[in-house]
Design a protein around this motif. Sequence first.
Motif, PDB file in Angstrom:
ATOM      1  N   ALA A   1      60.008  66.489  28.397  1.00  0.00           N
ATOM      2  CA  ALA A   1      59.283  65.378  28.064  1.00  0.00           C
ATOM      3  C   ALA A   1      60.381  64.365  28.287  1.00  0.00           C
ATOM      4  N   ASP A   2      59.912  63.238  28.973  1.00  0.00           N
ATOM      5  CA  ASP A   2      60.668  62.152  29.207  1.00  0.00           C
ATOM      6  C   ASP A   2      60.791  61.141  27.956  1.00  0.00           C
ATOM      7  N   GLU A   3      61.468  59.976  28.107  1.00  0.00           N
ATOM      8  CA  GLU A   3      61.611  59.158  26.846  1.00  0.00           C
ATOM      9  C   GLU A   3      60.008  58.529  26.401  1.00  0.00           C
ATOM     10  N   ASP A   4      59.325  58.594  27.474  1.00  0.00           N
ATOM     11  CA  ASP A   4      57.729  58.096  26.932  1.00  0.00           C
ATOM     12  C   ASP A   4      56.924  59.303  26.434  1.00  0.00           C
ATOM     13  N   GLY A   5      57.447  60.466  26.574  1.00  0.00           N
ATOM     14  CA  GLY A   5      56.803  61.179  25.971  1.00  0.00           C
ATOM     15  C   GLY A   5      56.166  62.427  27.247  1.00  0.00           C
TER      16      GLY A   5
END
Length: 124
Positions: free
Chosen positions: A106-110
């Motif tokens: 998951a990236d920083e934006d989910g």
Amino acid sequence: MTLSRIVMRLARNPGTEFADGDDHRGYTLVAPLTGDGKLDVDAFQKERALCTVRRFAPDEDAVVGRLTRRGPTWFFDYDDQSDADDEPVHRLGDHYFSVGEYVSVADEDGRLLAYKVTDVAPAD
């Protein structure tokens, strides 16, 4: 117990700005693996201080953290004082770490982004 160095590079992610993937973005993990290439939970418990992650990308400085686990969920943790920066890894314990396999992070934006395992070797 032998630790492995696992390199995962951003794979094709259609519908995102990384539709074609990016070999210059990814993660390098140091972790124990079982004989069939899965994370070795028992060995991890004994050697967790040696289990690390390094996130790399061309537009940012590399970030070093540690591999951690809460219950069945694995995380990449970059700050021991906070869990706000933790990156959950989708079903990390179920993945086989062999060249050509895929892992979702998951990236920083989910958003879940796919990464391809491109190298597995004994850690130095």
